[in-house]
Design an enzyme around this catalytic site. Structure first.
Site, PDB file in Angstrom:
ATOM      1  N   ARG A 292     -13.564  13.606   7.916  1.00 63.10           N
ATOM      2  CA  ARG A 292     -14.559  14.478   7.278  1.00 63.10           C
ATOM      3  C   ARG A 292     -15.950  13.915   7.537  1.00 63.10           C
ATOM      4  O   ARG A 292     -16.082  12.801   8.039  1.00 63.10           O
ATOM      5  CB  ARG A 292     -14.315  14.492   5.757  1.00 63.10           C
ATOM      6  CG  ARG A 292     -14.440  13.088   5.167  1.00 63.10           C
ATOM      7  CD  ARG A 292     -14.434  13.034   3.664  1.00 63.10           C
ATOM      8  NE  ARG A 292     -14.699  11.690   3.194  1.00 63.10           N
ATOM      9  CZ  ARG A 292     -13.809  10.728   3.036  1.00 63.10           C
ATOM     10  NH1 ARG A 292     -12.538  10.944   3.309  1.00 63.10           N
ATOM     11  NH2 ARG A 292     -14.170   9.526   2.621  1.00 63.10           N
TER      12      ARG A 292
ATOM     13  N   GLY B  30      -7.944   2.939  -1.669  1.00 60.64           N
ATOM     14  CA  GLY B  30      -7.686   1.904  -2.666  1.00 60.64           C
ATOM     15  C   GLY B  30      -6.669   2.256  -3.736  1.00 60.64           C
ATOM     16  O   GLY B  30      -6.273   1.390  -4.519  1.00 60.64           O
TER      17      GLY B  30
ATOM     18  N   VAL C  20     -20.342  10.700   2.851  1.00 58.36           N
ATOM     19  CA  VAL C  20     -21.578  10.556   2.077  1.00 58.36           C
ATOM     20  C   VAL C  20     -22.624   9.817   2.918  1.00 58.36           C
ATOM     21  O   VAL C  20     -23.778  10.234   3.022  1.00 58.36           O
ATOM     22  CB  VAL C  20     -21.306   9.770   0.767  1.00 58.36           C
ATOM     23  CG1 VAL C  20     -22.611   9.486   0.034  1.00 58.36           C
ATOM     24  CG2 VAL C  20     -20.331  10.506  -0.135  1.00 58.36           C
TER      25      VAL C  20
ATOM     26  N   LYS D 287       0.837  -1.201   0.000  1.00 57.21           N
ATOM     27  CA  LYS D 287       0.000   0.000   0.000  1.00 57.21           C
ATOM     28  C   LYS D 287       0.872   1.251   0.000  1.00 57.21           C
ATOM     29  O   LYS D 287       1.929   1.255   0.630  1.00 57.21           O
ATOM     30  CB  LYS D 287      -0.887   0.031   1.257  1.00 57.21           C
ATOM     31  CG  LYS D 287      -1.900  -1.088   1.349  1.00 57.21           C
ATOM     32  CD  LYS D 287      -2.780  -0.906   2.587  1.00 57.21           C
ATOM     33  CE  LYS D 287      -3.859  -1.979   2.639  1.00 57.21           C
ATOM     34  NZ  LYS D 287      -4.772  -1.791   3.773  1.00 57.21           N
TER      35      LYS D 287
HETATM   36  C1  MV4 Z   1      -6.752  -4.325   2.623  1.00 53.82           C
HETATM   37  C2  MV4 Z   1      -7.438  -5.454   2.108  1.00 53.82           C
HETATM   38  C3  MV4 Z   1      -7.044  -6.698   2.527  1.00 53.82           C
HETATM   39  N1  MV4 Z   1      -6.016  -6.836   3.378  1.00 53.82           N
HETATM   40  N2  MV4 Z   1      -5.719  -4.531   3.473  1.00 53.82           N
HETATM   41  C4  MV4 Z   1      -9.042  -0.983   0.111  1.00 53.82           C
HETATM   42  C5  MV4 Z   1      -9.156   0.467   0.389  1.00 53.82           C
HETATM   43  C6  MV4 Z   1      -8.097   0.796   1.335  1.00 53.82           C
HETATM   44  N3  MV4 Z   1      -8.633   1.641   2.331  1.00 53.82           N
HETATM   45  C7  MV4 Z   1      -7.658  -0.505   1.902  1.00 53.82           C
HETATM   46  N4  MV4 Z   1      -8.303  -1.553   1.154  1.00 53.82           N
HETATM   47  C8  MV4 Z   1      -8.064  -2.850   1.421  1.00 53.82           C
HETATM   48  N5  MV4 Z   1      -7.059  -3.082   2.292  1.00 53.82           N
HETATM   49  C9  MV4 Z   1      -5.383  -5.755   3.827  1.00 53.82           C
HETATM   50  N6  MV4 Z   1      -4.354  -5.924   4.658  1.00 53.82           N
HETATM   51  C10 MV4 Z   1      -8.496  -5.217   1.231  1.00 53.82           C
HETATM   52  C11 MV4 Z   1      -8.818  -3.933   0.869  1.00 53.82           C
HETATM   53  C12 MV4 Z   1      -9.892  -3.802  -0.062  1.00 53.82           C
HETATM   54  C13 MV4 Z   1     -11.121  -3.267   0.304  1.00 53.82           C
HETATM   55  C14 MV4 Z   1     -11.348  -2.748   1.569  1.00 53.82           C
HETATM   56  C15 MV4 Z   1     -12.552  -2.231   1.915  1.00 53.82           C
HETATM   57  C16 MV4 Z   1     -13.561  -2.203   0.987  1.00 53.82           C
HETATM   58  C17 MV4 Z   1     -13.374  -2.681  -0.283  1.00 53.82           C
HETATM   59  C18 MV4 Z   1     -12.158  -3.208  -0.644  1.00 53.82           C
HETATM   60  C19 MV4 Z   1     -11.978  -3.711  -1.929  1.00 53.82           C
HETATM   61  C20 MV4 Z   1     -10.775  -4.229  -2.269  1.00 53.82           C
HETATM   62  C21 MV4 Z   1      -9.735  -4.278  -1.353  1.00 53.82           C
END
Ligand code: MV4
Length: 447
Positions: free
Chosen positions: A292, A165, A295, A158
């Protein structure tokens, strides 16, 4: 209390803030681009200032132009809404310098949560559960491979400047590591001007459950329960609800405590949201904090029967909160109506709305700036309405939502209404067995 609030936003959220300000006896100033001349936020504000051409960089993102509008209208506070400048530390700082209250977090709070490695370190210190991962940044392949082996594949890379995302890559095994790291760094560098990365264990098929929090300047923080936002597509939420069908009182208490600890760790003031990933074993992990109004705040408003914008304005003006937590007293679901074609890869569908009829009736709320004759401009976010239904139980709420969606008439443009109609009839959705992967597997049939 503030005398005059300038709303540095457009669309339904600008209208939403104007409504509450009016009820509180606060004067309002709308700003608008030339593309939004016919928008309802312009009509319903006490004053309106045109700040530039359609392009966001020349209007809703243009700090000098917005500050000029603040100055000529003599506003004493700015409400940034969501998106645009709502989490821009520079804008919060400029407001501070001019003695204008920014109805949102301070620059320090935005920065504390904006850098994801810093945020995670702060959470570890505050004993908020985080996903096991790298110790700080992943700087090179060699060290990264050692860390990934310790964490266990699959891992996720990340961007530390990311969020929502952007700049994320999954790595399934060591043979992919170097390639994915390089791709992620290039992507993050281009998107954020910062290619620093960190790594976590990849949580498979998680639920996205977030906790609404509120803090005041006297150090009181409370939670307002959860929203389940697992129904998403490419990190765009489409359905939000409260309570989460996955939640029970034991987990709510634990996650509520963690969310309060997260907010308290940065002396949080205002309304905010702590996002968690929740796995199938009910283990939850801090993901990020949004500083913030969001929505989907409306879902919480419906289940706790409170105006969150009013609470936000009150704490910004220096009022204290009671400090007690709030729990859902009914069930609410929100669906986002976007000017997009769900049958054509959700392609934007701006243009002239020839006919528009909102659903009505008991337990039905529509927040929108659209009307018959309104043209959806192609320059901004495609969301044109939020339909929120509430009922005593989830089952009743889904039935009400189906009924309300059937009443929604929007002609002239394509919208996500047909998708929602089918979602409400989907057996998996109805059973509440929904993870962030759900929409990927959902196949939309012709109506
Ligand atoms: C993750 C994950 C799985 N494992 N981290 C997506 C947005 C960002 N805020 C972090 N996200 C994710 N982090 C770990 N360690 C999966 C996601 C993720 C996700 C998270 C929330 C809602 C939708 C998502 C769709 C794809 C991946």
């Amino acid at each position: 209390m503030f005398k005059k609030v300038l709303i540095a936003n457009r669309g339904e959220i600008a209208l939403r803030v104007i409504r509450t300000c009016k009820e509180m006896g606060i004067r309002t100033v709308a700003i608008y681009s030339t593309a939004d001349k016919e928008s309802l936020h312009v009509r319903f504000a006490d004053e309106a200032v045109c700040i530039g051409p359609p392009s966001s960089t020349d209007s809703y993102l243009n700090i000098p132009r917005i500050m000029a509008a603040v100055e000529i209208t003599n506003a004493d506070a700015v409400h940034p809404g969501y998106g645009f400048l709502s989490e821009n530390a520079g804008f919060a700082e400029v407001c501070e310098q001019y003695g204008i209250k920014f109805i949102g977090p301070s620059a320090a709070m935005i920065n504390a949560m904006g850098d994801k490695i810093t945020a995670k370190e702060t959470m570890i210190k505050a004993k908020v559960p985080v996903v096991p991962g790298s110790d700080g940044a992943v700087t090179d392949v060699k060290k990264g491979l050692v860390d990934a082996k310790r964490i266990g594949y699959p891992v996720i890379l990340k961007a530390t400047a990311g969020g929502g995302g952007k700049g994320m890559r999954i790595v399934n095994g060591p043979e992919e590591f170097a390639e994915q790291l390089e791709k992620a760094q290039i992507e993050a560098g281009a998107a954020f001007g910062n290619d620093a990365m960190y790594m976590e264990k990849f949580v498979e098929e998680p639920r996205h459950i977030e906790i609404q929090v509120i803090g005041d300047r006297y150090g009181n923080v409370a939670h307002l329960s959860e929203r389940d936002c697992s129904v998403q597509r490419r990190h765009q939420k489409l359905v939000e609800e409260s309570p989460s069908p996955f939640m029970d009182q034991k987990l709510r208490t634990k996650m509520g405590k963690a969310a309060i600890a997260a907010a308290a760790a940065i002396n949080y003031e205002g309304v905010g949201t702590v996002e968690f990933l929740v796995d199938k074993h009910r283990k939850f992990y801090f993901m990020e904090m949004n500083t913030r109004i969001q929505v989907e705040h409306t879902v919480t408003e419906e289940v706790i029967n409170r105006d969150l914008i009013k609470e936000q304005i009150k704490v910004a003006a220096g009022e204290a909160i009671s400090g007690k937590n709030y729990f859902p007293t009914c069930h609410a679901i929100e669906v986002r109506i976007n000017a997009e074609d769900p049958y054509n890869d959700f392609r934007p569908s701006p243009g002239h709305i020839t006919s528009f009829h909102s659903p009505k009736g008991h337990g039905v709320r529509v927040d929108t700036h659209a009307y018959a004759g309104y043209s959806v401009p192609p320059y901004y976010d495609s969301m044109i309405a939020k339909l929120i239904c509430k009922a005593e139980t989830r089952e009743e709420c889904i039935k009400k939502m189906s009924r309300a969606l059937d009443e929604f008439v929007i002609e002239g443009i394509k919208t996500t209404v047909p998708l929602h109609i089918q979602l409400m009839k989907d057996e998996r959705f109805k059973s509440g067995d929904v993870t962030t992967k759900f929409l990927e597997d959902f196949d939309l049939k012709p109506l």
